[in-house]
Enzyme design. Structure first.
Site, PDB file in Angstrom:
ATOM      1  N   ASP A  59       0.841  -1.209   0.000  1.00  0.00           N
ATOM      2  CA  ASP A  59       0.000   0.000   0.000  1.00  0.00           C
ATOM      3  C   ASP A  59       0.869   1.250   0.000  1.00  0.00           C
ATOM      4  O   ASP A  59       0.588   2.235  -0.691  1.00  0.00           O
ATOM      5  CB  ASP A  59      -1.002  -0.010   1.170  1.00  0.00           C
ATOM      6  CG  ASP A  59      -0.435  -0.593   2.451  1.00  0.00           C
ATOM      7  OD1 ASP A  59       0.685  -1.149   2.429  1.00  0.00           O
ATOM      8  OD2 ASP A  59      -1.110  -0.512   3.496  1.00  0.00           O
ATOM      9  N   ASP A 109       1.167  -7.045 -10.795  1.00  0.00           N
ATOM     10  CA  ASP A 109       0.194  -6.743 -11.847  1.00  0.00           C
ATOM     11  C   ASP A 109      -0.325  -5.320 -11.653  1.00  0.00           C
ATOM     12  O   ASP A 109      -0.345  -4.495 -12.575  1.00  0.00           O
ATOM     13  CB  ASP A 109      -0.951  -7.772 -11.743  1.00  0.00           C
ATOM     14  CG  ASP A 109      -1.903  -7.714 -12.915  1.00  0.00           C
ATOM     15  OD1 ASP A 109      -1.614  -6.973 -13.876  1.00  0.00           O
ATOM     16  OD2 ASP A 109      -2.941  -8.397 -12.879  1.00  0.00           O
TER      17      ASP A 109
END
Ligand code: NAD
Length: 360
Positions: free
Chosen positions: A227, A251
């Site tokens: 994050d 990804d």
């Protein structure tokens, strides 16, 4: 020297951009004295239309027998294409997951590089961009959530779905080794990204990466939670050299990194196995909205072809020449629509390929 290349044009803009990459490769072959022999392979929607499946065993065998694979992109418009009425394991994207697994392509390299000439396309402020940024995202490609067991059940009218995120230490070690090797050829820094404050798989990831780092005392290792990394990519992208991460985090972060450069049509990628073999494709998809209109930017595929020469065929000089030709074309003011800015000359897919091939 002669090499066998399996070519997967794919769907949408795939055939158009691959054609331009082949044009540039052939120009490089002429100049540097090598020949590429191409064998076309169907995958994705193109294969479904002919064989009813997104990837046949024969197609895999052709790819395996080649020195490297050059690919466009696969897939169609999920809302309108009949391919998406098929079961998930028969849709175009299933071909992509299958070829990665079958060829053991566990290391995905995605450079995110800001071209001086395209600074205007970068959505970040000038003071954040500074002199530009140049990072390599190393994403593990054959493990984790996308390959774990999954199922959907229903109990008392309530549907439930489960996906499994699993890694063993060998899978982590081999991608970490690749990441550190590549950092050694760059700016000697690895940022390993995980979610070790929550996930067991991330805690194992962190411990194996730390182990591997002991063999690379010249490379600085830092750990970052995913994050925070998503935030840092837009706060200060210059801090990154090699970002090393698992499949799903990679990804998502690689798409974020590519958007930060402002030009998805410019970004190449390579997927490698333990040997020199690799599959090379642009980072973007098949862009069905612009297919067949001579609007697609072929540069990401052309730069992927340059990576193929460098990583699989050891033709570094020819790879350098292609990368330099791309920079020169941009410097000369030519742009496809996606990277167009004031004062530049707008060109289509074919002309962009011609201009780069000429400069090679
Ligand atoms: P996309 O990357 O195809 O397109 C996103 C946007 O970027 C579109 O507006 C498109 O026109 C533009 N764009 C992409 N490449 C461009 C280029 N070279 N030049 C100019 N503009 C370009 O993503 P999407 O629309 O989410 O997906 C379309 C299809 O591609 C889907 O079927 C998806 O599954 C597939 N896909 C395939 C791959 C792959 O083959 N590896 C990767 C991602 C998506």
């Amino acid at each position: 020297m002669s090499y066998n290349i399996a070519v997967i044009p794919g769907d949408g803009i795939g055939p158009e951009i691959v054609r331009e990459a082949q044009k540039v490769l052939d120009a490089a072959g002429k100049k540097y004295g090598f020949e590429l022999k191409y064998t076309e392979v169907l995958m994705g929607g193109a294969s479904i239309d002919v064989h009813g499946v997104p990837l046949t065993d024969e197609a895999i065998a052709t790819a395996k027998a080649s020195d490297a694979v050059l690919m466009g992109s696969i897939g169609g418009d999920a809302k309108t294409s009949p391919w998406y009425k098929l079961a998930p394991n028969l849709r175009p994207e299933a071909g992509l997951l299958k070829i990665r697994k079958e060829l053991n392509l566990f290391a995905n390299l995605r450079p995110a590089y800001l071209y001086e000439e395209l600074k205007e396309a970068c959505p970040l402020r000038d003071d954040i961009i500074g002199d530009g940024f140049d990072m390599m995202i190393m994403r593990e490609l054959t493990g984790g959530l996308y390959f774990g067991e999954r199922h959907t059940t229903e109990e008392n009218g309530v549907r439930k779905a489960v996906d499994t995120l699993s890694y063993d230490e060998n899978e982590i070690r081999r991608i970490a080794v690749r990441g550190f090797d590549i950092a050694r050829k760059r700016r000697h820094k690895v940022t390993s990204v995980d979610k070790a404050n929550v996930l067991d798989s991330s805690r194992l990831w962190r411990s194996v990466v730390e182990d591997v780092a002991k063999d690379y005392p010249d490379v600085t290792l830092e750990h970052m939670l995913v994050d925070n990394c998503a935030m840092q990519l837009v706060r200060d992208p210059k801090q990154f050299d090699v970002i090393l991460t698992e499949n799903m985090f990679g990804d998502i972060l690689s798409d974020e990194a590519s958007m930060v450069t402002g030009s998805i049509g410019m970004l190449s990628s390579a997927s490698l196995n333990e040997t020199k073999f690799g599959l090379y494709e642009p980072s973007h998809g098949s862009a069905p909205d612009i297919a067949g209109k001579d609007l697609a930017n072929p540069i990401a595929t052309i730069l992927s072809a340059a990576m193929m020469l460098r990583f699989s065929l050891d033709l570094d000089e020819a790879a350098d020449a292609i990368e330099a030709a791309v920079k020169q074309v941009l410097k000369d003011g030519y742009r496809t629509g996606d990277i167009m800015s004031e004062g530049c000359t707008k060109v289509g897919t074919v002309q962009m390929g011609d201009l780069i091939a000429e400069r090679v």
